[in-house]
Motif scaffolding. Structure first.
Motif, PDB file in Angstrom:
ATOM      1  N   CYS A  78     -44.012  16.473 -47.872  1.00 35.16           N
ATOM      2  CA  CYS A  78     -43.697  15.046 -47.861  1.00 35.16           C
ATOM      3  C   CYS A  78     -44.606  14.308 -48.847  1.00 35.16           C
ATOM      4  O   CYS A  78     -45.334  14.915 -49.634  1.00 35.16           O
ATOM      5  CB  CYS A  78     -43.849  14.497 -46.446  1.00 35.16           C
ATOM      6  N   GLY A  79     -44.592  12.982 -48.760  1.00 32.24           N
ATOM      7  CA  GLY A  79     -45.396  12.181 -49.669  1.00 32.24           C
ATOM      8  C   GLY A  79     -46.884  12.203 -49.371  1.00 32.24           C
ATOM      9  O   GLY A  79     -47.686  11.728 -50.189  1.00 32.24           O
ATOM     10  N   TYR A  80     -47.269  12.734 -48.231  1.00 31.49           N
ATOM     11  CA  TYR A  80     -48.691  12.804 -47.894  1.00 31.49           C
ATOM     12  C   TYR A  80     -49.346  13.873 -48.764  1.00 31.49           C
ATOM     13  O   TYR A  80     -48.909  15.029 -48.789  1.00 31.49           O
ATOM     14  CB  TYR A  80     -48.848  13.123 -46.409  1.00 31.49           C
ATOM     15  N   ALA A  81     -50.401  13.501 -49.479  1.00 27.34           N
ATOM     16  CA  ALA A  81     -50.997  14.405 -50.465  1.00 27.34           C
ATOM     17  C   ALA A  81     -51.588  15.653 -49.832  1.00 27.34           C
ATOM     18  O   ALA A  81     -51.679  16.701 -50.487  1.00 27.34           O
ATOM     19  CB  ALA A  81     -52.075  13.663 -51.268  1.00 27.34           C
ATOM     20  N   ASP A  82     -51.996  15.570 -48.583  1.00 21.68           N
ATOM     21  CA  ASP A  82     -52.618  16.719 -47.924  1.00 21.68           C
ATOM     22  C   ASP A  82     -51.591  17.637 -47.264  1.00 21.68           C
ATOM     23  O   ASP A  82     -51.953  18.641 -46.654  1.00 21.68           O
ATOM     24  CB  ASP A  82     -53.621  16.237 -46.868  1.00 21.68           C
ATOM     25  N   CYS A  83     -50.303  17.291 -47.391  1.00 22.14           N
ATOM     26  CA  CYS A  83     -49.246  18.112 -46.791  1.00 22.14           C
ATOM     27  C   CYS A  83     -48.921  19.269 -47.726  1.00 22.14           C
ATOM     28  O   CYS A  83     -48.689  19.083 -48.922  1.00 22.14           O
ATOM     29  CB  CYS A  83     -48.004  17.264 -46.533  1.00 22.14           C
ATOM     30  N   GLU A  84     -48.902  20.453 -47.164  1.00 23.57           N
ATOM     31  CA  GLU A  84     -48.616  21.668 -47.934  1.00 23.57           C
ATOM     32  C   GLU A  84     -47.459  22.399 -47.263  1.00 23.57           C
ATOM     33  O   GLU A  84     -47.644  23.187 -46.333  1.00 23.57           O
ATOM     34  CB  GLU A  84     -49.847  22.569 -47.990  1.00 23.57           C
ATOM     35  N   MET A  87     -47.410  21.629 -43.600  1.00 20.70           N
ATOM     36  CA  MET A  87     -48.672  21.900 -42.904  1.00 20.70           C
ATOM     37  C   MET A  87     -49.783  21.079 -43.547  1.00 20.70           C
ATOM     38  O   MET A  87     -49.869  20.996 -44.777  1.00 20.70           O
ATOM     39  CB  MET A  87     -49.009  23.393 -42.977  1.00 20.70           C
ATOM     40  N   ILE A  88     -50.603  20.469 -42.707  1.00 19.74           N
ATOM     41  CA  ILE A  88     -51.745  19.717 -43.210  1.00 19.74           C
ATOM     42  C   ILE A  88     -52.821  20.708 -43.634  1.00 19.74           C
ATOM     43  O   ILE A  88     -53.279  21.532 -42.837  1.00 19.74           O
ATOM     44  CB  ILE A  88     -52.279  18.748 -42.139  1.00 19.74           C
ATOM     45  N   TRP A  89     -53.220  20.642 -44.900  1.00 21.81           N
ATOM     46  CA  TRP A  89     -54.117  21.656 -45.448  1.00 21.81           C
ATOM     47  C   TRP A  89     -55.488  21.630 -44.784  1.00 21.81           C
ATOM     48  O   TRP A  89     -56.068  22.674 -44.493  1.00 21.81           O
ATOM     49  CB  TRP A  89     -54.247  21.445 -46.953  1.00 21.81           C
ATOM     50  N   ARG A  90     -56.023  20.478 -44.506  1.00 22.89           N
ATOM     51  CA  ARG A  90     -57.384  20.394 -43.973  1.00 22.89           C
ATOM     52  C   ARG A  90     -57.459  20.869 -42.528  1.00 22.89           C
ATOM     53  O   ARG A  90     -58.406  21.555 -42.138  1.00 22.89           O
ATOM     54  CB  ARG A  90     -57.893  18.957 -44.068  1.00 22.89           C
ATOM     55  N   THR A  91     -56.474  20.506 -41.724  1.00 23.61           N
ATOM     56  CA  THR A  91     -56.523  20.826 -40.290  1.00 23.61           C
ATOM     57  C   THR A  91     -55.683  22.045 -39.920  1.00 23.61           C
ATOM     58  O   THR A  91     -55.779  22.527 -38.783  1.00 23.61           O
ATOM     59  CB  THR A  91     -56.031  19.620 -39.479  1.00 23.61           C
ATOM     60  N   ARG A  92     -54.859  22.528 -40.842  1.00 16.56           N
ATOM     61  CA  ARG A  92     -53.969  23.667 -40.588  1.00 16.56           C
ATOM     62  C   ARG A  92     -53.027  23.395 -39.405  1.00 16.56           C
ATOM     63  O   ARG A  92     -52.712  24.281 -38.617  1.00 16.56           O
ATOM     64  CB  ARG A  92     -54.771  24.950 -40.313  1.00 16.56           C
ATOM     65  N   THR A  93     -52.590  22.159 -39.279  1.00 13.66           N
ATOM     66  CA  THR A  93     -51.653  21.776 -38.226  1.00 13.66           C
ATOM     67  C   THR A  93     -50.347  21.308 -38.866  1.00 13.66           C
ATOM     68  O   THR A  93     -50.293  21.001 -40.063  1.00 13.66           O
ATOM     69  CB  THR A  93     -52.230  20.656 -37.348  1.00 13.66           C
ATOM     70  N   ALA A  94     -49.300  21.247 -38.042  1.00 10.70           N
ATOM     71  CA  ALA A  94     -47.992  20.833 -38.551  1.00 10.70           C
ATOM     72  C   ALA A  94     -48.019  19.360 -38.935  1.00 10.70           C
ATOM     73  O   ALA A  94     -48.658  18.528 -38.277  1.00 10.70           O
ATOM     74  CB  ALA A  94     -46.916  21.087 -37.505  1.00 10.70           C
ATOM     75  N   CYS A  95     -47.327  19.056 -39.998  1.00 13.84           N
ATOM     76  CA  CYS A  95     -47.254  17.677 -40.487  1.00 13.84           C
ATOM     77  C   CYS A  95     -46.242  16.901 -39.644  1.00 13.84           C
ATOM     78  O   CYS A  95     -45.066  17.284 -39.563  1.00 13.84           O
ATOM     79  CB  CYS A  95     -46.856  17.666 -41.959  1.00 13.84           C
ATOM     80  N   GLU A  96     -46.673  15.821 -39.009  1.00 18.60           N
ATOM     81  CA  GLU A  96     -45.786  15.037 -38.152  1.00 18.60           C
ATOM     82  C   GLU A  96     -44.719  14.324 -38.971  1.00 18.60           C
ATOM     83  O   GLU A  96     -43.574  14.174 -38.518  1.00 18.60           O
ATOM     84  CB  GLU A  96     -46.607  14.025 -37.352  1.00 18.60           C
ATOM     85  N   LEU A  97     -45.075  13.889 -40.164  1.00 19.21           N
ATOM     86  CA  LEU A  97     -44.101  13.189 -40.997  1.00 19.21           C
ATOM     87  C   LEU A  97     -42.966  14.127 -41.411  1.00 19.21           C
ATOM     88  O   LEU A  97     -41.789  13.745 -41.380  1.00 19.21           O
ATOM     89  CB  LEU A  97     -44.797  12.609 -42.231  1.00 19.21           C
ATOM     90  N   CYS A  98     -43.321  15.360 -41.771  1.00 20.57           N
ATOM     91  CA  CYS A  98     -42.283  16.337 -42.127  1.00 20.57           C
ATOM     92  C   CYS A  98     -41.402  16.653 -40.921  1.00 20.57           C
ATOM     93  O   CYS A  98     -40.181  16.825 -41.058  1.00 20.57           O
ATOM     94  CB  CYS A  98     -42.924  17.616 -42.657  1.00 20.57           C
TER      95      CYS A  98
END
Length: 259
Positions: A78-84, A87-98
């Protein structure tokens, strides 16, 4: 290409070696340099390259240069820069926005299928029963079936000869030694019966006198050696009467023909 950028591309060195265009190689180096300058760490880039490489069949990568520039190197999410890739790269958790984007897309797709009268799950036309063919197949696959009982073979229990492996009935002496009759007679000669003489066949009547000439029974000759092979060496067992092989090789030959 600098050593730093080349080190970042370590997971795909074998693909990078297949890039024959110098222009494409420079584009790959510029893309890696741009992402590093924008704050993307080398570990994240290597993780991205490894993930895409593990999820792609080798025969699907027909142009390594285009695949690196268009698939493996860009950030997907998504548009969040930390989303990979969800998955959120820093926390290794699922991206809520995605997750919200996926849910909204699924809801719009279900609404479209409902408006068109299609199956909400598979998007196909329903049949006369009101269910599509995919739903019917899934229901049939989930329905338990009666497994037929295994047929019980009547008669004595069957087993295998411990010497030659032929199938035998487990009765009589076989219950004690697990041997077929030929192997038992070979291993225990004391239980073998005496050699039989060849039955005498009366000679045809002579054309002159009309009286048959008596023929003496032909006794079997002395013991002969089996003409079979035990691996690379010749067999040393005694051959059966009127045969060129011992009991074991005769049984093995019969078993091979039946199989």
């Amino acid at each position: 290409m600098s050593s730093e950028i080349y080190a970042v591309l370590k997971p795909v060195h074998h693909l990078l070696a297949q890039v024959t265009s110098a222009f494409v190689a420079r584009q790959i180096a510029r893309e890696v340099s741009r992402q590093i300058d924008s704050g993307t760490c080398a570990e994240r880039l290597q993780h991205r390259l490894t993930t895409w490489l593990n999820g792609t069949m080798s025969d699907e990568i027909r142009d390594p240069g285009r695949w690196l520039l268009g698939v493996a190197l860009p950030r997907w999410g998504c548009g969040y820069a930390d989303c990979e890739s969800g998955m959120i790269w820093r926390t290794r958790t699922a991206c809520e926005l995605c997750a919200e984007i996926v849910q909204d897309k699924a809801a719009r797709e279900r609404a479209r299928r409902a408006a068109e009268g299609l199956c909400l799950q598979h998007g196909t036309l329903p049949g006369p029963s009101g269910h599509c063919i995919d739903c019917a197949l899934e229901a049939a696959a989930a329905r338990p079936t009666d497994v037929p009982a295994q047929r019980v073979v009547e008669g004595p229990e069957r087993g295998a000869c411990s010497e030659c492996g032929v199938v035998i009935f487990m009765t009589g002496h076989a219950l004690n030694d697990s041997l077929c009759k030929p192997c038992r007679e070979e291993l225990h000669p004391d239980t073998a019966s005496a050699p039989r003489a060849v039955a005498a066949v009366p000679a045809p009547a002579q054309p002159r006198t009309g009286t048959p000439v008596p023929v003496e029974p032909v006794e079997e000759s002395g013991p002969r050696t089996c003409q079979g092979q035990e691996g690379d060496a010749p067999c040393t067992r005694e051959a059966l009467p009127l045969r060129r092989f011992c009991r074991r090789h005769v049984v093995q030959g019969i078993a091979g023909v039946v199989a």
